[in-house]
Structure formats: C-alpha cells, structure tokens
Design a protein around this motif. Structure first.
Motif, PDB file in Angstrom:
ATOM      1  N   ALA A  17       0.803  -0.985   0.230  1.00  0.00           N
ATOM      2  CA  ALA A  17      -0.244  -0.335   0.218  1.00  0.00           C
ATOM      3  C   ALA A  17       0.673   1.354   0.229  1.00  0.00           C
ATOM      4  N   GLY A  18      -0.047   2.734  -0.448  1.00  0.00           N
ATOM      5  CA  GLY A  18       1.211   3.550  -0.920  1.00  0.00           C
ATOM      6  C   GLY A  18       0.582   4.495  -1.417  1.00  0.00           C
ATOM      7  N   PRO A  19       1.812   5.040  -2.150  1.00  0.00           N
ATOM      8  CA  PRO A  19       1.926   6.060  -3.368  1.00  0.00           C
ATOM      9  C   PRO A  19       1.836   4.670  -4.431  1.00  0.00           C
ATOM     10  N   SER A  20       0.909   5.642  -5.116  1.00  0.00           N
ATOM     11  CA  SER A  20       1.542   4.503  -7.470  1.00  0.00           C
ATOM     12  C   SER A  20       2.838   3.771  -7.272  1.00  0.00           C
ATOM     13  N   VAL A  21       3.236   3.335  -8.393  1.00  0.00           N
ATOM     14  CA  VAL A  21       4.652   2.844  -8.419  1.00  0.00           C
ATOM     15  C   VAL A  21       4.776   4.126  -9.565  1.00  0.00           C
ATOM     16  N   THR A  22       3.828   4.066 -10.214  1.00  0.00           N
ATOM     17  CA  THR A  22       4.406   5.213 -11.031  1.00  0.00           C
ATOM     18  C   THR A  22       5.259   6.049 -10.167  1.00  0.00           C
ATOM     19  N   GLU A  23       4.321   6.912  -8.625  1.00  0.00           N
ATOM     20  CA  GLU A  23       4.930   8.074  -8.378  1.00  0.00           C
ATOM     21  C   GLU A  23       5.812   7.465  -7.544  1.00  0.00           C
ATOM     22  N   ARG A  24       6.794   5.902  -7.507  1.00  0.00           N
ATOM     23  CA  ARG A  24       7.836   6.265  -6.503  1.00  0.00           C
ATOM     24  C   ARG A  24       8.171   6.358  -7.012  1.00  0.00           C
ATOM     25  N   LEU A  25       8.039   5.967  -8.619  1.00  0.00           N
ATOM     26  CA  LEU A  25       9.044   6.471  -9.559  1.00  0.00           C
ATOM     27  C   LEU A  25       9.810   7.416  -9.733  1.00  0.00           C
ATOM     28  N   VAL A  26       8.552   8.722 -10.079  1.00  0.00           N
ATOM     29  CA  VAL A  26       8.594  10.059 -10.064  1.00  0.00           C
ATOM     30  C   VAL A  26       9.274  10.445  -8.552  1.00  0.00           C
ATOM     31  N   GLU A  27       9.368  10.289  -7.752  1.00  0.00           N
ATOM     32  CA  GLU A  27       9.969  10.503  -6.428  1.00  0.00           C
ATOM     33  C   GLU A  27      11.398  10.080  -6.406  1.00  0.00           C
ATOM     34  N   ALA A  28      11.071   8.666  -6.935  1.00  0.00           N
ATOM     35  CA  ALA A  28      13.250   8.215  -7.347  1.00  0.00           C
ATOM     36  C   ALA A  28      13.560   8.879  -8.287  1.00  0.00           C
TER      37      ALA A  28
END
Length: 197
Positions: A17-28
């Motif tokens: 659970a948490g941010p979407s995978v795409t959002e995690r990639l953008v944060e990375a």
C-alpha cells in the motif's frame, strides 16, 4: 525508499500500500536528478553497438554485459524479436547514429514460449478489433534467435550486417550462450558456447 514493487512479506503477490508505482518512480527520479551531472555525451553510442533484447524484467543488460551509460543503443520488446519497428530503430541507429554491430539477446523461460497466435484472436473477440501486429510466439528459443539474425542480415535498410550475433541469456545462471546462425545438421556449423559478449 526503493522503487522496487516487490510484494511485502505476509501478502503474497500484493503490491504494498502507499503511493502508486509510477509516483514512486517519479520520486526516485527527483532524488536522482538532485545529484545528476550532465555527462556531456552525444547520442552516438561509444561502442557503436545496438543490443536487441527481450523486455523481461529479469534481464539487467548493462550489468550482464558490462556496459556503461552511453556505450550502446538498447532496443527491447516482448521476446526480443526483430519486428519492423526493431528494423526501424536499427536503421536509425546505424545510418544516423553510427552503430556497426548488432547483438541479439533472447533468454530462457521467455513468456512468448507459452503463447500462440490465438492470443490475437482472443483480443479480437474481447475488443472487437484484431491487432495489426503478430504475437511472434515461439517454441524453440535457439531457432527464434536464428530467425532474428536472418531478419537483420537480410534487411535492405541496414548497411552493416556483417557483425550480427545472437545469444540466449540463462536467467538462472546469468551466462550467455551464443547461437550458431546455422542450425546443427543443416550445414557447416561451429560450436559457439560463450560466457562473454
């Protein structure tokens, strides 16, 4: 925080659970960009090679082949097969950006080995339109590498076809096995087992 979407312990197959995978990639990417320095390269690959490979998530091509940023062009699709669009990319790679060698990388346990062209018919039944593309499924990975090598070597659009080699990457060992372009028993083949590209 990593960008990996591996399931968390205790919830087999579930994305945490948490941010979407795409959002995690953008944060990375924001963290990456904070320390990024322009390497000053142009678009021409240093090693003048184009690598055509499967999109399978288990293939870390740069690590497996000892490549650095800027060394090669990487063209990936389902199966690593040489389609019209791969020929398009290779043509641009060679004619506009100076590559000379082509390396084809298939792998063991490919998902295309479990599909057939029925996949297209099922899609047509579901959405009411048949895909214009072929699945390019295969049963014999070695023979599919040979077919891909032949498609590259016979393309009228590619001026550099004398250095085209094909391999199967073993996802269990990390080793490459070179495929002889001539099938055993159908001509004068040679033993081409390789552990390095």
């Amino acid at each position: 925080m990593t960008t990996s979407a591996h399931p968390s312990p205790g919830s087999p197959g579930a994305i945490p659970a948490g941010p979407s995978v795409t959002e995690r990639l953008v944060e990375a990417n924001a963290r990456y960009a904070a320390d990024f320095t322009d390497p000053g390269m142009d678009a021409r690959p240093v090693l003048r090679v184009a690598v055509v490979a499967c999109m399978d998530a288990r293939l870390d091509l740069h690590a497996a082949l000892g490549l650095e940023l800027g060394d090669c062009h990487t063209i990936r699709n389902a199966g690593g097969v040489v389609t019209d669009d791969v020929i398009r990319s290779l043509t641009i790679s060679q004619r506009a950006l100076g590559t000379r060698a082509v390396m084809l990388v298939h792998h063991t346990g490919c998902g295309l080995e479990s599909l057939t062209e029925d996949f297209r018919h099922e899609l047509e039944d579901e959405v009411g339109q048949r895909p214009a593309w072929a699945v390019e499924a295969f049963r014999d990975v070695d023979q599919d590498v040979r077919q891909s090598m032949q498609r590259v070597r016979t393309s009228p659009f590619l001026p550099h076809t004398d250095d085209v080699r094909g391999f199967v990457f073993d996802v269990a060992t990390g080793l490459l096995r070179e495929i002889d372009p001539v099938e055993k028993g159908s001509g004068t083949g040679r033993s081409t087992t390789s552990t390095a590209a």
